[in-house]
Design a protein around this motif. Structure first.
Motif, PDB file in Angstrom:
ATOM      1  N   ALA A   1      50.377  37.569 -10.198  1.00 45.29           N
ATOM      2  CA  ALA A   1      50.839  36.334  -9.329  1.00 45.29           C
ATOM      3  C   ALA A   1      50.747  36.936  -7.747  1.00 45.29           C
ATOM      4  O   ALA A   1      51.320  37.856  -7.448  1.00 45.29           O
ATOM      5  CB  ALA A   1      52.259  35.708  -9.621  1.00 45.29           C
ATOM      6  N   PRO A   2      50.244  36.102  -6.985  1.00 44.94           N
ATOM      7  CA  PRO A   2      50.103  36.661  -5.586  1.00 44.94           C
ATOM      8  C   PRO A   2      51.541  36.678  -5.073  1.00 44.94           C
ATOM      9  O   PRO A   2      52.695  36.212  -5.392  1.00 44.94           O
ATOM     10  CB  PRO A   2      49.487  35.415  -4.800  1.00 44.94           C
ATOM     11  CG  PRO A   2      48.814  34.703  -5.897  1.00 44.94           C
ATOM     12  CD  PRO A   2      49.444  34.864  -7.027  1.00 44.94           C
ATOM     13  N   TYR A   3      51.752  37.934  -4.109  1.00 45.86           N
ATOM     14  CA  TYR A   3      52.879  38.430  -3.519  1.00 45.86           C
ATOM     15  C   TYR A   3      53.549  39.272  -4.370  1.00 45.86           C
ATOM     16  O   TYR A   3      53.902  40.522  -4.211  1.00 45.86           O
ATOM     17  CB  TYR A   3      53.810  37.125  -3.312  1.00 45.86           C
ATOM     18  CG  TYR A   3      55.209  37.902  -2.478  1.00 45.86           C
ATOM     19  CD1 TYR A   3      55.061  38.126  -0.999  1.00 45.86           C
ATOM     20  CD2 TYR A   3      56.270  37.705  -3.046  1.00 45.86           C
ATOM     21  CE1 TYR A   3      56.278  38.488  -0.278  1.00 45.86           C
ATOM     22  CE2 TYR A   3      57.371  38.356  -2.440  1.00 45.86           C
ATOM     23  CZ  TYR A   3      57.216  39.061  -1.131  1.00 45.86           C
ATOM     24  OH  TYR A   3      58.468  39.325  -0.386  1.00 45.86           O
ATOM     25  N   PHE A   4      53.827  38.888  -5.685  1.00 48.73           N
ATOM     26  CA  PHE A   4      54.419  39.711  -6.801  1.00 48.73           C
ATOM     27  C   PHE A   4      53.519  40.754  -7.174  1.00 48.73           C
ATOM     28  O   PHE A   4      54.045  41.708  -7.666  1.00 48.73           O
ATOM     29  CB  PHE A   4      54.979  38.742  -7.885  1.00 48.73           C
ATOM     30  CG  PHE A   4      56.242  38.143  -7.901  1.00 48.73           C
ATOM     31  CD1 PHE A   4      57.621  38.743  -8.085  1.00 48.73           C
ATOM     32  CD2 PHE A   4      56.616  37.121  -7.290  1.00 48.73           C
ATOM     33  CE1 PHE A   4      58.842  38.429  -8.001  1.00 48.73           C
ATOM     34  CE2 PHE A   4      57.600  36.458  -6.997  1.00 48.73           C
ATOM     35  CZ  PHE A   4      58.854  37.042  -7.409  1.00 48.73           C
ATOM     36  N   ALA A   5      52.334  40.555  -7.116  1.00 49.23           N
ATOM     37  CA  ALA A   5      51.328  41.672  -7.469  1.00 49.23           C
ATOM     38  C   ALA A   5      51.325  42.653  -6.641  1.00 49.23           C
ATOM     39  O   ALA A   5      51.030  43.846  -6.970  1.00 49.23           O
ATOM     40  CB  ALA A   5      49.887  40.799  -7.384  1.00 49.23           C
ATOM     41  N   ARG A   6      52.040  42.582  -5.533  1.00 52.25           N
ATOM     42  CA  ARG A   6      51.983  43.513  -4.472  1.00 52.25           C
ATOM     43  C   ARG A   6      53.623  44.137  -4.423  1.00 52.25           C
ATOM     44  O   ARG A   6      53.792  45.314  -3.735  1.00 52.25           O
ATOM     45  CB  ARG A   6      51.630  43.233  -3.055  1.00 52.25           C
ATOM     46  CG  ARG A   6      50.443  42.431  -2.873  1.00 52.25           C
ATOM     47  CD  ARG A   6      50.271  41.693  -1.391  1.00 52.25           C
ATOM     48  NE  ARG A   6      50.420  42.528  -0.393  1.00 52.25           N
ATOM     49  CZ  ARG A   6      50.245  42.355   0.867  1.00 52.25           C
ATOM     50  NH1 ARG A   6      50.086  40.855   1.160  1.00 52.25           N
ATOM     51  NH2 ARG A   6      50.349  42.915   1.793  1.00 52.25           N
ATOM     52  N   VAL A   7      54.380  43.771  -5.402  1.00 53.24           N
ATOM     53  CA  VAL A   7      55.768  44.392  -5.482  1.00 53.24           C
ATOM     54  C   VAL A   7      55.735  45.327  -6.648  1.00 53.24           C
ATOM     55  O   VAL A   7      55.586  44.954  -7.834  1.00 53.24           O
ATOM     56  CB  VAL A   7      56.736  43.104  -5.550  1.00 53.24           C
ATOM     57  CG1 VAL A   7      58.302  43.741  -5.844  1.00 53.24           C
ATOM     58  CG2 VAL A   7      56.711  42.285  -4.519  1.00 53.24           C
ATOM     59  N   ALA A   8      56.195  46.513  -6.236  1.00 54.17           N
ATOM     60  CA  ALA A   8      56.188  47.514  -7.519  1.00 54.17           C
ATOM     61  C   ALA A   8      57.444  47.238  -8.532  1.00 54.17           C
ATOM     62  O   ALA A   8      58.286  46.284  -8.241  1.00 54.17           O
ATOM     63  CB  ALA A   8      56.789  48.806  -7.156  1.00 54.17           C
ATOM     64  N   GLU A   9      57.015  47.292  -9.860  1.00 54.46           N
ATOM     65  CA  GLU A   9      58.021  46.936 -10.853  1.00 54.46           C
ATOM     66  C   GLU A   9      59.494  47.152 -10.894  1.00 54.46           C
ATOM     67  O   GLU A   9      60.207  46.443 -10.888  1.00 54.46           O
ATOM     68  CB  GLU A   9      57.693  47.286 -12.152  1.00 54.46           C
ATOM     69  CG  GLU A   9      58.376  46.873 -13.510  1.00 54.46           C
ATOM     70  CD  GLU A   9      57.771  47.173 -14.752  1.00 54.46           C
ATOM     71  OE1 GLU A   9      58.660  47.907 -15.675  1.00 54.46           O
ATOM     72  OE2 GLU A   9      56.413  46.697 -15.083  1.00 54.46           O
ATOM     73  N   PRO A  10      59.708  48.385 -10.510  1.00 55.48           N
ATOM     74  CA  PRO A  10      61.292  48.930 -10.062  1.00 55.48           C
ATOM     75  C   PRO A  10      61.733  47.847  -9.180  1.00 55.48           C
ATOM     76  O   PRO A  10      62.893  47.701  -9.263  1.00 55.48           O
ATOM     77  CB  PRO A  10      60.990  50.219  -9.942  1.00 55.48           C
ATOM     78  CG  PRO A  10      59.753  50.628 -10.366  1.00 55.48           C
ATOM     79  CD  PRO A  10      58.774  49.461 -10.296  1.00 55.48           C
TER      80      PRO A  10
END
Length: 304
Positions: free
Chosen positions: A132-141
């Motif tokens: 998903a855009p935006y979330f793709a750039r957020v590390a899982e932790p």
């Protein structure tokens, strides 16, 4: 003293009010300029303040040296897993590249009632959100840490009070507009509705609330846990607020309910914006002409 106070969202614990101000103030001014050009109100740094509450989520006296190496085993059942599922379902509806729990239905049917969520399903949700855009750039932790911040806000009364107190400290007698992003919109709303707090600050004259990428309308996990509680399905209108503008990007899966008027009354003015691939970014929301117009309009009305 600041006429505008901006309240940040989750995962800002490494920053502080001055760091936030350095990014927020120019974005806010750009939004006003995009809306009205040179005819807009002149805004200096002194007109804008950032309420900082991020340190409420870390050990006192620290800024936390790192986010723990969270994985699916750290997503707690009930609240955190359910919120993750809501994000996943919203992402599957909004973005063709995100596979939902039920691929045939694009994640819309069936799984919303699945309780409890299994670890394999949590794992699938985390994997799906990487597309998903935006979330793709957020590390899982960091994504899991965000889930925990929302859950802790509602589960830990002392932390909730610290967050709201931090916002209150940024407000002065000159403040007319409260601009609140993401989880910050929940804290700002509850603060404005807190009768005891308002009585303790008779100097407050905030007349405008602007919410950006707000999760306030999400039934069960957010809306029904607000303080004060909704009455017969309708949220309490914040006393003293004459204008409430809510702004959401169609693809912002944190703002799961885009329109707040059905939850809080027809006085809420709901608007849609397009923030590109950073649909939940506070800077993108602030530079939007729609946001700038709402801020400028509020300032003009209070000075006329």
């Amino acid at each position: 003293m600041a006429r505008i106070v901006v309240v940040h969202g989750i995962a800002q614990q490494f920053k502080g009010p001055r760091t936030l101000h350095a990014a927020v103030a120019p974005a806010l001014r750009d939004g006003v300029t995009a809306a009205l050009g040179p005819a807009g109100p002149a805004l200096g740094d002194h007109d804008i303040e950032c309420a900082f509450y991020g340190d409420a989520f870390v050990r006192p006296g620290t800024r936390a040296t790192a986010i723990p190496a969270y994985d699916e085993t750290d997503v707690e059942g009930d609240y955190e897993a359910e919120l993750l599922l809501e994000w996943w379902l919203a992402a599957a509806r909004a973005y063709p590249q995100v596979r939902g729990p039920d691929e045939k239905s694009r994640g819309v049917v069936g799984y919303a009632a699945t309780r409890p969520l299994t670890r394999p399903l949590v794992r699938r949700a985390l994997d799906a959100l990487t597309h998903a855009p935006y979330f793709a750039r957020v590390a899982e932790p960091l994504l899991i840490f965000g889930l925990k911040q929302v859950r802790r806000y509602f589960d830990e009364p002392e932390l909730r009070e610290r967050v709201r107190a931090a916002v209150a400290r940024a407000i002065t007698a000159d403040t007319r507009v409260l601009v609140a992003h993401s989880l910050g919109s929940v804290a700002a709303y509850e603060l404005l509705c807190d009768e005891a707090l308002r009585k303790a600050h008779p100097e407050w004259r905030i007349s405008t609330l602007i919410t950006l990428g707000s999760p306030l309308g999400l039934r069960g996990l957010i809306f029904d846990r607000l303080s004060p509680a909704p009455h017969h399905g309708t949220g309490v209108w914040p006393p003293g607020i004459e204008r409430w503008t809510n702004i959401a990007d169609e693809g912002d899966i944190v703002a799961l309910v885009k329109q707040l008027a059905p939850r809080f009354g027809t006085q809420v003015q709901d608007h849609e914006v397009h923030n590109g691939v950073e649909m939940h970014s506070v800077s993108r929301y602030l530079t939007a002409p729609t946001t700038g117009r709402a801020i400028a309009g509020a300032l003009t009305e209070t000075t006329s």
